[in-house]
Enzyme design. Sequence first.
Site, PDB file in Angstrom:
ATOM      1  N   GLY A  99       7.377 -12.030  -4.389  1.00  0.00           N
ATOM      2  CA  GLY A  99       6.258 -12.830  -3.315  1.00  0.00           C
ATOM      3  C   GLY A  99       6.144 -14.299  -3.550  1.00  0.00           C
ATOM      4  O   GLY A  99       5.595 -14.585  -4.697  1.00  0.00           O
TER       5      GLY A  99
ATOM      6  N   GLY B 135       4.596 -16.231  -1.496  1.00  0.00           N
ATOM      7  CA  GLY B 135       3.568 -16.946  -0.885  1.00  0.00           C
ATOM      8  C   GLY B 135       2.904 -17.980  -1.680  1.00  0.00           C
ATOM      9  O   GLY B 135       3.258 -18.317  -2.876  1.00  0.00           O
ATOM     10  N   SER B 136       1.572 -18.324  -1.156  1.00  0.00           N
ATOM     11  CA  SER B 136       1.209 -19.516  -1.983  1.00  0.00           C
ATOM     12  C   SER B 136       0.699 -18.935  -3.301  1.00  0.00           C
ATOM     13  O   SER B 136       0.710 -19.700  -4.207  1.00  0.00           O
ATOM     14  CB  SER B 136      -0.234 -20.112  -1.162  1.00  0.00           C
TER      15      SER B 136
ATOM     16  N   GLY C 142       1.480 -16.210  -4.852  1.00  0.00           N
ATOM     17  CA  GLY C 142       2.632 -15.818  -5.754  1.00  0.00           C
ATOM     18  C   GLY C 142       3.333 -16.896  -6.276  1.00  0.00           C
ATOM     19  O   GLY C 142       3.663 -17.189  -7.659  1.00  0.00           O
TER      20      GLY C 142
ATOM     21  N   ARG D 256      11.154 -13.260   0.096  1.00  0.00           N
ATOM     22  CA  ARG D 256      11.698 -12.322   0.954  1.00  0.00           C
ATOM     23  C   ARG D 256      12.706 -13.046   1.857  1.00  0.00           C
ATOM     24  O   ARG D 256      13.756 -12.233   2.399  1.00  0.00           O
ATOM     25  CB  ARG D 256      10.548 -11.790   1.944  1.00  0.00           C
TER      26      ARG D 256
ATOM     27  N   LYS E 123     -14.967  -9.074  -2.672  1.00  0.00           N
ATOM     28  CA  LYS E 123     -15.321 -10.567  -2.356  1.00  0.00           C
ATOM     29  C   LYS E 123     -14.649 -11.172  -1.234  1.00  0.00           C
ATOM     30  O   LYS E 123     -15.224 -12.057  -0.470  1.00  0.00           O
ATOM     31  CB  LYS E 123     -14.989 -11.479  -3.499  1.00  0.00           C
TER      32      LYS E 123
ATOM     33  N   THR F 161     -14.573 -17.784  -3.471  1.00  0.00           N
ATOM     34  CA  THR F 161     -14.019 -17.451  -2.245  1.00  0.00           C
ATOM     35  C   THR F 161     -14.779 -17.395  -0.940  1.00  0.00           C
ATOM     36  O   THR F 161     -14.630 -17.722   0.077  1.00  0.00           O
ATOM     37  CB  THR F 161     -13.314 -16.075  -2.325  1.00  0.00           C
TER      38      THR F 161
ATOM     39  N   ARG G 214      -8.892 -18.255   2.615  1.00  0.00           N
ATOM     40  CA  ARG G 214      -8.545 -17.869   3.964  1.00  0.00           C
ATOM     41  C   ARG G 214      -9.596 -16.828   4.544  1.00  0.00           C
ATOM     42  O   ARG G 214      -9.758 -16.822   5.533  1.00  0.00           O
ATOM     43  CB  ARG G 214      -7.238 -16.911   3.547  1.00  0.00           C
TER      44      ARG G 214
ATOM     45  N   GLU H 272      -7.075 -10.975   3.584  1.00  0.00           N
ATOM     46  CA  GLU H 272      -7.024  -9.374   3.197  1.00  0.00           C
ATOM     47  C   GLU H 272      -8.362  -8.561   3.404  1.00  0.00           C
ATOM     48  O   GLU H 272      -8.176  -7.586   3.733  1.00  0.00           O
ATOM     49  CB  GLU H 272      -7.020  -9.565   1.376  1.00  0.00           C
TER      50      GLU H 272
END
Length: 336
Positions: free
Chosen positions: A10, A12-13, A15, A34, A193, A250, A257, A284
Amino acid sequence: MAIDKVAVLGAGSWGTTFAKVVADSGPDVVLWARRDEVASAISSTRTNPDYLPGVTLPSNLVATSDPAKAFDGAQAVVLAVPSQTLRANLSGWRDMLPAGATLVSLAKGVELGTLKRMSEVISEVAAVPSDQVAVVSGPNLAKEIAAGQPTATVIACSDHDRAVDLQHACSNSYFRPYTNTDVVGCELGGACKNVIALACGMAAGLGFGDNTMASIITRGLAETSRLGAALGADPLTFAGLAGLGDLVATCASPLSRNRTFGERLGRGESLAQAQEAAHGQVAEGVKSCSSIRALAQRVGVDMPITDGVHMVCHDGLSAGDLGAALLGRERKAERQ
């Protein structure tokens, strides 16, 4: 056992950032992407322009779009894909996994439908014992860690020796991991969270200030701890990095995000509009709020903030009405 090679699945940021952390700590790292173009960009420019622009990656980190190349010789396999796609991805990789390798989850969520934690999904799909699976949780804002800013985290595994091996494999001058054997508590802290951060973002979008934020964070920690207690977690975990530490980062940071997504909802944007503005980055908590809510209902735990976030995201409740509903609940003692 010393870990000399790590596969990170993965790009992404988070990973990519974790792959950088491990590479900066010494082991060789193969990062699976990917898309071929992402792997090619990392190999040719030493950066991930799509997810981590401007950050130079170490020379002992290489990228590939072939999972078999990533797995070859790896003593640890880090799974850095979104929680709701973990099962499907791992099912495709299962037959290539190196025998005996420690499987590490970076995903923070509870699976829709099965209501399983990520370590449970990994153990089931990969057909490995639970003590072969570890999780990473804590205040892990990718951009700050990639920039080398000091942070601490938790590596949780029921096999303490595995946790220590991983601890050595990702310890460096800016990243300090602690070990913990409470996998349940660390995973629930990491999953819940995101939901509480959505609520904090909604409050910010409505124009509320620090008292409101502190109240949401504190009461969010209380409902997370209640769920953890019902599922056998160590209550002290929620006072640590995987609990309060991750929750504060978070909920408070504009780099989060989930916080940013919630803020858009608080300003009156629809779920679709907020998702479009996220440009493919996954919040998420939008999906996990539903699975965590169902898990809480299964074990009879009251989680009013989580319940309200679900209603805003999926049942058409406005963020403003959520605040009124929470304040209008029956009065009770703080520890109930």
